[in-house]
Design an enzyme around this catalytic site. Structure first.
Site, PDB file in Angstrom:
ATOM      1  CB  THR A  53      -0.944  -0.006   1.213  1.00 34.94           C
ATOM      2  OG1 THR A  53      -1.707  -1.208   1.197  1.00 34.94           O
ATOM      3  CG2 THR A  53      -1.892   1.176   1.200  1.00 34.94           C
ATOM      4  CE1 TYR A 139      -0.323  -9.087   2.488  1.00 39.51           C
ATOM      5  CE2 TYR A 139       1.412  -7.628   1.708  1.00 39.51           C
ATOM      6  CZ  TYR A 139       0.082  -7.991   1.746  1.00 39.51           C
ATOM      7  OH  TYR A 139      -0.839  -7.257   1.041  1.00 39.51           O
ATOM      8  CE  LYS A 168      -1.672  -6.828   4.745  1.00 42.94           C
ATOM      9  NZ  LYS A 168      -1.033  -5.668   4.064  1.00 42.94           N
ATOM     10  CB  VAL A 210      -2.548  -5.565   8.219  1.00 40.56           C
ATOM     11  CG1 VAL A 210      -1.614  -4.537   7.572  1.00 40.56           C
ATOM     12  CG2 VAL A 210      -1.826  -6.279   9.366  1.00 40.56           C
TER      13      VAL A 210
END
Length: 310
Positions: A53, A139, A168, A210
């Protein structure tokens, strides 16, 4: 299995923070500090910087390290540095440099494009974790990396490296998440990596989210999780249904993330600038959509900006 009673070690709402750029596209460290403080004031328990992001693919290493330092100096909450890449040696070096710049933990994405085997994923994650004493969050986002991290891989790495403390999970695999939650070492946290899946994953025992949408609905996400952990599942479900249209705007084929997040931040008056190419700049239609999203935002629920205790 982790009982769904409280947030994890990084809190309930962790924001995957966008990276501010100025009008010329240069890194805006003052804007990053301003945004970080605003996010903490609006419900974030921790911040991920230089993640997907945060446009990590278009940030240089020096920019990533400067960003980590600027945000860590601006806030008192944990700063989780995105240090993973598809190059193990590069990931190790950036991970080693993150701690002196103020990172509280690191986020290590599954290697993308080269699509390693599950054995390769184990070796990659373990090599990066071995290079640091910081807590490591894995992740899994197969839509971007092209390779799912199997539950067996997560469990093996977590068993062998005590500083691998969280996942995540943006895989959409509820069965796999259930297995991780049921078999991971004590204290291992699974966080939703997809805002719309947060309530479902917390019902299985996840530690929070998250989030990208916490740039505009952070207090409401906190209220949802507070209600859920307090046992008011009906209230949590009602908040989830009410928020759903505001969560689903964050990415599409036409406007991939983080284009919408930055547009909504701009509509809120936050100094984030545009995305760098190949994503940005945003078309006028997206800024119009962002203004519509902001017009729909509700006032923060009473008490939603406080801490959600363990």
């Amino acid at each position: 299995m982790r009982r769904p009673l409280a947030p994890g070690r990084f809190g309930a709402v962790v924001t995957a923070m966008v990276t501010p750029f100025d009008a010329e596209g240069a890194l805006d460290l003052d804007g990053a500090a301003t945004l970080a403080r605003w996010l903490v004031a609006h419900g974030s328990d921790a911040l991920v910087v230089a993640g997907t992001t945060g446009e990590s693919p278009v940030l240089g290493d020096a920019e990533k390290l400067d960003l980590i330092e600027a945000v860590a100096q601006a806030v008192t909450v944990p700063v989780i540095a995105g240090t993973g890449s598809n190059d193990t040696a590069h990931s190790i070096e950036l991970t080693r440099q993150a701690a002196p710049r103020g990172a509280s933990a690191v986020l290590v994405v599954a290697p993308y494009y080269n699509r390693p085997s599950q054995r390769g994923l184990v070796q990659h994650f373990e090599a990066v974790a071995e290079a640091t004493s910081l807590p490591v969050m894995l992740y899994d986002v197969p839509a971007r990396t092209g390779r799912k991290v199997a539950p067996e891989t997560v469990l093996e790495v977590a068993a062998h490296r005590p500083n691998v403390v969280a996942l995540k999970d943006a895989s959409g695999d509820l069965v796999g998440a259930t297995r991780v939650l049921g078999e991971a070492p004590a204290g291992f946290d699974l966080y939703s990596g997809d805002d719309v899946a947060t309530l479902a994953l917390c019902a299985l025992g996840a530690a929070g989210v998250v989030s990208v949408a916490s740039h505009w609905v952070g207090p409401q996400l906190r209220a949802l999780l507070t209600a859920f952990w307090a046992g008011d599942t009906a209230e949590a479900a009602e908040i989830h249904c009410r928020l759903l249209p505001l969560l689903r705007v964050q990415s599409s084929d036409e406007f991939p993330s983080p284009l919408p997040a930055k547009a909504i931040c701009r509509a809120q008056g936050l100094p984030v600038g545009q995305c760098r190419l190949p994503l940005g700049p945003a078309p006028a239609a997206l800024d119009e959509l962002a203004r519509d999203v902001v017009a729909q935002l509700e006032p923060a629920p009473a008490g939603a900006l406080g801490s959600v205790g363990r």
